[in-house]
Design an enzyme around this catalytic site. Sequence first.
Site, mmCIF file in Angstrom:
data_model
loop_
_atom_site.group_PDB
_atom_site.id
_atom_site.type_symbol
_atom_site.label_atom_id
_atom_site.label_comp_id
_atom_site.label_asym_id
_atom_site.label_seq_id
_atom_site.Cartn_x
_atom_site.Cartn_y
_atom_site.Cartn_z
ATOM 1 N N ASN A 14 0.849 -1.190 0.000
ATOM 2 C CA ASN A 14 0.000 0.000 0.000
ATOM 3 C C ASN A 14 0.884 1.239 0.000
ATOM 4 O O ASN A 14 1.908 1.276 0.679
ATOM 5 C CB ASN A 14 -0.895 0.017 1.245
ATOM 6 C CG ASN A 14 -1.810 -1.175 1.309
ATOM 7 O OD1 ASN A 14 -2.358 -1.596 0.300
ATOM 8 N ND2 ASN A 14 -1.962 -1.741 2.481
ATOM 9 N N HIS B 188 2.964 -7.070 1.959
ATOM 10 C CA HIS B 188 2.147 -8.116 2.564
ATOM 11 C C HIS B 188 2.160 -9.328 1.645
ATOM 12 O O HIS B 188 1.981 -9.185 0.435
ATOM 13 C CB HIS B 188 0.679 -7.664 2.688
ATOM 14 C CG HIS B 188 0.453 -6.497 3.567
ATOM 15 N ND1 HIS B 188 0.007 -6.630 4.864
ATOM 16 C CD2 HIS B 188 0.586 -5.168 3.345
ATOM 17 C CE1 HIS B 188 -0.132 -5.426 5.406
ATOM 18 N NE2 HIS B 188 0.214 -4.523 4.500
ATOM 19 N N HIS C 190 6.498 -1.789 3.315
ATOM 20 C CA HIS C 190 6.259 -3.179 3.700
ATOM 21 C C HIS C 190 5.410 -3.848 2.634
ATOM 22 O O HIS C 190 4.535 -3.241 2.045
ATOM 23 C CB HIS C 190 5.594 -3.293 5.077
ATOM 24 C CG HIS C 190 4.350 -2.496 5.251
ATOM 25 N ND1 HIS C 190 4.330 -1.120 5.353
ATOM 26 C CD2 HIS C 190 3.053 -2.892 5.351
ATOM 27 C CE1 HIS C 190 3.092 -0.699 5.521
ATOM 28 N NE2 HIS C 190 2.297 -1.760 5.517
#
Length: 125
Positions: free
Chosen positions: A97, A112, A110
């Site tokens: 995101n 996921h 990050h």
Amino acid sequence: MPINPAAPYDDQNVFAKILRGEIPSQEVYQDEFAYAFHDVNPQAPVHILVIPRGSYVSWDDFSAQASAEEIAGFVRAVGHVAREQGLVVRGYRMMANIGRNGGQEVAHLHVHLFGGRPLGPMIGE
């Protein structure tokens, strides 16, 4: 709180604290470029976060500022974790995101990794 992916890096974010060992995490993998751990609020049977060791706010920041070695090392780490966790055989989703409209909640890049069941449509609502 909305994340501005162009904002300066805040070394007090939760992932920076995890990298420094100030907050515990359930480690999955680590190397010189990345650290991977289980999400504390999993959204799928397998939900792992992979973060770079460098101070990058978002994918945009990382792709513009990281060295070629950091980029290659991080991307390889993400792939290694997916293979090591058995996600490749049945399929998985990889998501990063970026910013407010992208739903970014922590101002540290990050990725996921979701798997372990059919994941449904790409974007809900």
